[in-house]
Design a protein around this motif. Structure first.
Motif: not given
Length: 133
Positions: A61, A84, A86, A95-99, A125-128
């Motif tokens: 991570w 962010d 990961t 799995i990644a998250s970004e604000l 905001a994104a969840l990838l």
């Protein structure tokens, strides 16, 4: 047409100064961009950026954050703060998250470009799911 193109004489003297540090699993970066004479359209006279990135020892991570701020007569008052994270699920899936632009996202406001009437969406905001081959 909507836009007129004109040729103007410009005097450019621009600088970029960047500093990077790696301390174990932490990477710190700083950048200062400056336009000392003629400032291009939709740019601030000075921009500062700072980032921090942490990666776990087993690389399962990582976490990151950044802040940027324009400085000048018509610069946006609120800095752009982003984060962010990961997490590795398997060897090839993360799995990644970004604000992005967190303050504007929370306040539900737009962000204006320097010295212009143009605005951009403030915050996201994104969840990838990332596949690595």
């Amino acid at each position: 047409g909507l836009y007129f193109i004109t040729n103007n004489n410009r005097e450019d003297f621009n600088t970029e100064t960047e500093v990077n540090f790696v301390l174990g699993n932490v990477k710190l970066s700083g950048l200062w961009k400056a336009y000392w004479l003629d400032v291009p359209c939709c740019q601030d006279e000075h921009n500062i950026y700072a980032t921090v990135q942490y990666q776990s020892k087993n690389t399962n991570w990582d976490l990151g954050g950044s802040i940027s701020k324009g400085l000048g007569d018509n610069a946006e008052f609120i800095p752009n703060i982003s984060a962010d994270a990961t997490f590795r699920i398997s060897h090839s899936i993360r799995i990644a998250s970004e604000l992005n632009d967190i303050i504007k996202l929370i306040k539900n406001e737009t962000r204006s470009y320097a010295n212009s009437d143009y605005v951009e969406k403030g915050g996201s905001a994104a969840l990838l799911v990332k596949f690595q081959f």
